[in-house]
Design a protein around this motif. Structure first.
Motif, short mmCIF file in Angstrom:
data_model
loop_
_atom_site.label_atom_id
_atom_site.label_comp_id
_atom_site.label_asym_id
_atom_site.label_seq_id
_atom_site.Cartn_x
_atom_site.Cartn_y
_atom_site.Cartn_z
N PHE A 8 44.02 33.15 40.39
CA PHE A 8 43.20 34.37 40.20
C PHE A 8 44.18 35.64 40.02
O PHE A 8 44.32 36.20 39.05
CB PHE A 8 42.45 34.50 41.24
CG PHE A 8 41.08 35.51 40.76
CD1 PHE A 8 41.40 36.79 40.72
CD2 PHE A 8 39.95 34.60 40.26
CE1 PHE A 8 40.15 37.46 40.27
CE2 PHE A 8 38.90 35.59 39.75
CZ PHE A 8 38.99 36.92 39.75
N TYR A 55 34.30 43.48 40.84
CA TYR A 55 34.57 41.99 41.72
C TYR A 55 35.88 41.88 42.12
O TYR A 55 36.95 42.57 41.72
CB TYR A 55 34.30 40.83 40.58
CG TYR A 55 32.56 41.12 40.35
CD1 TYR A 55 31.70 40.31 40.91
CD2 TYR A 55 32.40 41.76 39.05
CE1 TYR A 55 30.41 40.37 40.89
CE2 TYR A 55 30.90 41.82 38.76
CZ TYR A 55 29.92 41.18 39.66
OH TYR A 55 28.66 41.21 39.39
N ALA A 57 38.97 39.18 44.06
CA ALA A 57 39.52 37.78 44.35
C ALA A 57 39.18 37.41 45.63
O ALA A 57 39.09 38.18 46.47
CB ALA A 57 41.04 37.96 43.96
N TYR A 58 39.35 35.98 45.82
CA TYR A 58 39.09 35.30 47.20
C TYR A 58 39.86 36.16 48.23
O TYR A 58 41.14 36.15 48.05
CB TYR A 58 39.23 34.11 47.17
CG TYR A 58 38.96 33.33 48.54
CD1 TYR A 58 38.06 33.53 49.21
CD2 TYR A 58 40.11 32.23 48.97
CE1 TYR A 58 37.94 32.84 50.47
CE2 TYR A 58 40.00 31.74 50.04
CZ TYR A 58 38.68 31.98 51.04
OH TYR A 58 38.60 31.47 52.15
N GLU A 143 32.16 28.06 43.58
CA GLU A 143 33.00 29.29 42.95
C GLU A 143 31.95 30.15 42.03
O GLU A 143 32.41 31.38 42.21
CB GLU A 143 34.24 28.69 42.25
CG GLU A 143 35.43 29.76 41.67
CD GLU A 143 35.62 30.77 42.88
OE1 GLU A 143 35.71 30.43 43.96
OE2 GLU A 143 35.61 32.02 42.64
N SER A 147 32.18 33.88 43.18
CA SER A 147 32.85 35.10 42.40
C SER A 147 31.74 36.15 42.27
O SER A 147 32.29 37.26 42.27
CB SER A 147 33.63 34.57 41.25
OG SER A 147 32.30 34.11 40.43
#
Lengths: 157, 433
Positions: A8, A55, A57-58, A143, A147
């Motif tokens: 990502f 948004y 990233a993890y 995911e 996300s």
């Protein structure tokens, strides 16, 4: 760092160079017919003038290019119209512990808040709330859902 | 794994179709158990009054003792005799049935005082010895509790550690649909006596019991931001504790009941603070620009275990309150969070990430040995039974939030499915006499 996060992060890095639009900003709603009659400082869902979502990233709270652009745009808008205020709600996906995610959600919301303040918006007009993983928009455990849930919602009122 | 364990079919569980059933109800279903549980016999209690068999003490005790797979009770129709006092016990009868321990008893009900009195005896069959004689009484409307007290005593006499059948579980029920509410509920460990503590259209989080089991601290977003509330269970009376801007969360009651450790982010990032309930004031005990959260007290009240990402990833640290010294306790893997001390203080239960999956694990905090206990993969919120034997945690099954459990020795696994709703954040009450 796990593979997904690397992937990502790499994606974001490549995009910022090539200018492609892996869309950190997906949703936009507008509610401009509503007239704010509420005194400054208070917040109700009914008085939101516009809302956008960025948004993440993890397990990260740094902002991608698109998110930065959105934050700067909002800062400009708020500088022009000084009666506007903003509530930034930070959210996480369901993975990891709830209280840690509550803290992570605040870091995400604060990342936006910092850009607004750096761009001249008074901190008194910015209200930050973290919901952690408590209010997902997408219920799945995959995911695609995750996300969508790793987000900050920017509500201008 | 299968060598040591065998799948046990759930025993039919009598579901009371009362108004309680409209709430979600927790019940224990063993999914993996011990191959040879200890065989016991719980003889139906004789009664010295004419009233109908409305107090099914022996069936509640049986259900209690079988719930975590450690005991297996023989059916009452297989018994050769039905003793209710010591003179009627013939050890040979029970040896024939391969019974290790026997519980017998009798009760009388006094309608006038609305009271039931129970006398009971516990026997060790192989040693032909009476282990315990008990005499207890209670109001007849709390006969379930009385049965749980007998179960606790039996458990303690056989296993040498306290039973947990009189304890309770607090948990959060999440709405399935947007118009529904978040509920904070409390239930007996067998799923009965399910009661609603608080409801809100906004999220509720992190219930934590006061050491006397009379109050819960929890987080509510009812005012649009996180706030910590304390609520008395008996009266329903609730109050928020002094909040500040940012996060107010993760309350944890000190063992002496005077303090609540919690997380505030008023300084701009989440740190651990201690609230003094006598003085109504906060004191900051950690100060780092990273995330510090999920505090919990050691049993002597001298240390606080917490999660911090100060090293770059979430790991568990221990703070010595008196001198402010902080020591990292977890080193294996890049995600270790929400530690909880097991009784004795030598081990902690925690959430550990391995290959992207989140499991409940146990770590010896002296030598660092870590053992993953679960094969589920979105585990959260482990809570430890007050006798240290069992961990209940929240996880997902078929896209639903459920509670599951495991014995610390990793032999028995079970789930606590609820009839309705999504359940999460279980919090096990302390032992209270």
């Amino acid at each position: 760092m796990n593979g997904l996060a690397v992937f990502f992060a790499l994606g974001i890095a490549l995009c910022s160079v090539s200018g492609c639009s892996v869309g950190p900003i997906l949703e936009k709603t507008s509610n401009e017919s509503q007239v704010s009659s509420v005194s400054a400082g208070s917040y109700k869902e009914s008085v939101i003038k516009s809302s956008s979502t960025v948004y993440f990233a993890y397990d990260k709270y740094n902002l991608g290019e698109e998110s930065l652009r959105e934050a700067r745009k909002i800062a400009a808008q708020m500088k022009k119209n000084t009666s506007l205020r903003i509530r930034i709600e930070g959210h996480c996906d369901e993975r990891g512990t709830r209280e840690y995610n509550l803290a992570l959600g605040e870091k995400r919301a604060n990342a936006i808040s910092e850009i607004l303040i750096l761009n001249g918006v008074s901190s008194r007009r910015v209200n930050v709330v973290s919901y952690g993983e408590e209010r997902p928009v997408s219920p799945g455990s995959n995911e695609t859902s995750w996300s969508k849930n790793r987000r900050a919602v920017l509500k201008i009122y | 794994m299968n060598k040591f364990s065998v799948r046990l079919k759930i025993l039919s569980i009598f579901l009371l179709l009362t108004s309680e059933a409209i709430f979600s109800q927790l019940k224990i279903e063993i999914t993996e158990g011990i191959r040879e549980p200890i065989r016991i016999a719980i003889v139906p209690f004789s009664q010295n009054s004419s009233s109908t068999q409305k107090f099914k003490l022996h069936s509640i005790i049986t259900k209690d003792l079988e719930s975590f797979g450690e005991f297996e009770a023989i059916k009452s129709e297989d018994m050769l005799s039905y003793p209710s006092n010591q003179e009627e016990v013939f050890y040979r009868d029970w040896r024939l049935l391969k019974v290790n321990y026997l519980l017998i008893g009798s009760f009388e009900e006094s309608e006038k005082d609305n009271e039931i009195k129970v006398s009971y005896n516990i026997f060790d069959i192989s040693r032909e010895k009476r282990l315990y004689t008990g005499l207890i009484s209670s109001q007849s409307n709390s006969w379930r509790k009385l049965a749980h007290r007998i179960s606790d005593r039996f458990y303690q006499k056989i296993n040498g550690i306290p039973g947990i059948f009189t304890t309770r579980i607090a948990y959060i029920e999440e709405p399935k649909l947007q118009e529904e509410k978040y509920h904070l509920k409390v239930s007996d460990i067998d799923g009965e006596n399910n009661s609603l503590v608080f409801s809100s259209s906004q999220p509720l989080m992190s219930p934590d019991w006061s050491p006397d089991s009379k109050k819960l601290a929890y987080v509510s977003f009812e005012n649009g931001f996180s706030q910590i509330f304390i609520q008395e269970l008996a009266s329903g009376k609730r109050q928020s504790i002094k909040s500040s801007g940012g996060i107010n969360s993760s309350p944890s009651w000190s063992p002496n009941g005077r303090y609540i450790a919690a997380v505030l982010s008023k300084s701009g990032n989440p740190d651990i603070y201690i609230y003094d309930l006598n003085k109504n004031s906060w004191r900051q005990v950690t100060d780092h620009f990273g995330i510090d959260t999920e505090p919990t007290w050691s049993s002597n009240g001298k240390k606080i275990l917490f999660t911090s990402n100060r090293s770059g990833s979430p790991q568990i640290y221990e703070l010595t309150i008196s001198n402010g010294r902080i020591k990292r306790k977890t080193f294996e893997g890049s995600y270790n969070a929400r530690g909880r001390y097991l009784p004795g203080g030598r081990h902690i239960a925690l959430i550990h990430r391995r290959k992207g999956l989140f499991h409940v694990a146990i770590q010896n905090i002296r030598n660092g040995n870590l053992k993953i206990l679960t094969d589920t993969f979105l585990d959260e919120s482990p809570t430890i039974s007050p006798n240290g034997n069992i961990i209940i945690y929240a996880t997902k099954k078929n896209q639903r939030g459920i509670l599951a459990g495991i014995t610390v020795n990793n032999i028995t696994k079970f789930i606590l499915p609820s009839i309705m709703g999504e359940v999460r954040e279980p919090a096990w009450s302390p032992l209270v006499n």
